[in-house]
Design an enzyme around this catalytic site. Sequence first.
Site, mmCIF file in Angstrom:
data_model
loop_
_atom_site.group_PDB
_atom_site.id
_atom_site.type_symbol
_atom_site.label_atom_id
_atom_site.label_comp_id
_atom_site.label_asym_id
_atom_site.label_seq_id
_atom_site.Cartn_x
_atom_site.Cartn_y
_atom_site.Cartn_z
ATOM 1 C CB SER A 55 -0.841 0.072 1.119
ATOM 2 O OG SER A 55 -1.492 -1.192 1.494
HETATM 3 N N1 SAH Z 1 -0.341 -5.034 4.255
HETATM 4 C C1 SAH Z 1 0.121 -5.511 2.921
HETATM 5 C C2 SAH Z 1 -0.569 -5.148 1.772
HETATM 6 C C3 SAH Z 1 -1.639 -5.891 1.530
HETATM 7 S S1 SAH Z 1 -2.073 -6.271 -0.122
HETATM 8 C C4 SAH Z 1 1.617 -4.702 3.058
HETATM 9 O O1 SAH Z 1 1.754 -3.871 4.003
HETATM 10 O O2 SAH Z 1 2.177 -4.927 2.209
HETATM 11 C C5 SAH Z 1 -3.574 -7.188 0.208
HETATM 12 C C6 SAH Z 1 -3.026 -8.729 0.609
HETATM 13 O O3 SAH Z 1 -4.454 -9.220 1.087
HETATM 14 C C7 SAH Z 1 -2.672 -9.399 -0.366
HETATM 15 O O4 SAH Z 1 -1.266 -9.807 -0.225
HETATM 16 C C8 SAH Z 1 -3.626 -10.600 -0.525
HETATM 17 O O5 SAH Z 1 -2.799 -12.130 -0.894
HETATM 18 C C9 SAH Z 1 -4.405 -10.614 0.670
HETATM 19 N N2 SAH Z 1 -5.559 -11.096 1.078
HETATM 20 C C10 SAH Z 1 -6.594 -11.120 0.012
HETATM 21 N N3 SAH Z 1 -7.740 -11.977 0.336
HETATM 22 C C11 SAH Z 1 -7.365 -12.383 1.411
HETATM 23 C C12 SAH Z 1 -7.825 -13.520 2.382
HETATM 24 N N4 SAH Z 1 -9.135 -13.955 2.245
HETATM 25 N N5 SAH Z 1 -7.153 -13.812 3.479
HETATM 26 C C13 SAH Z 1 -5.747 -13.412 3.646
HETATM 27 N N6 SAH Z 1 -5.265 -12.587 2.899
HETATM 28 C C14 SAH Z 1 -5.962 -12.129 1.991
#
Ligand code: SAH
Length: 221
Positions: free
Chosen positions: A69
């Site tokens: 993000s």
């Molecule tokens: N917080 C992260 C950015 C997250 S991007 C950072 O600091 O880099 C969103 C993430 O959510 C992705 O890696 C994706 O794989 C995850 N995601 C999406 N659906 C999900 C679910 N049901 N359970 C766990 N992770 C999930």
Amino acid sequence: MTEDGLPDDETAAERKMRFLFALRSRGVTDTRVLTAMERVDRGSFVRGLFAERAYEDMPLPIACGQTISQPSVVGLMTQALNVQTRDKVLEIGTGSGYQAAILSHLARRVYTIDRHRRLVREAQETFRDLGLVNIVAMAADGSFGLPDQAPFDRIIVTAAAEDPPGPLLAQLKIGGIMVVPVGQSDTVQHLIKVTRLETGYDYEELRPVRFVPLVEGISTE
Ligand code: SAH
């Protein structure tokens, strides 16, 4: 100057100043949050081609088609979460591990879940390299939360859901706070702050955001 107008001879200290200035000018004013973000080098969480853009206030691609993000959004979400030093925090969406690393400086313990095993493995390596020992990262479908460790003082979801997932609401302590991007589509999402009260939940809409979707099930990748 480089093509995008950034100074190419910037020192690490100047880069950090510019990074923190951008955060402040976008509304990240909480000193504890700024200090935590100063301690976590975003460059450690962006691999490959985009590594040199790690200090810009923009989301960047990471493995598995996901994104790290935008720093100011990370800052605003962390600020809204109002983490206390004794808190047990749950993050859904480990991604690069950047958000979890910032939380690890503010909380007692951070549990972080991602549906991509590869992202979890890489984030674990980064946490180890940085000596962040109070983060537990695991691969699972985060929509169900982490019943074994519930309840949580704080929950942060970094992928967009259509509604705040019921199991996560149930795993929030009374007085606890959850921050979650909510929206029906890729384009219209709002960051929501949920506070659990003795009698129910209070919902506050914070700002429009854009996150990758919360996807059901664990990935085979
Ligand atoms: N917080 C992260 C950015 C997250 S991007 C950072 O600091 O880099 C969103 C993430 O959510 C992705 O890696 C994706 O794989 C995850 N995601 C999406 N659906 C999900 C679910 N049901 N359970 C766990 N992770 C999930």
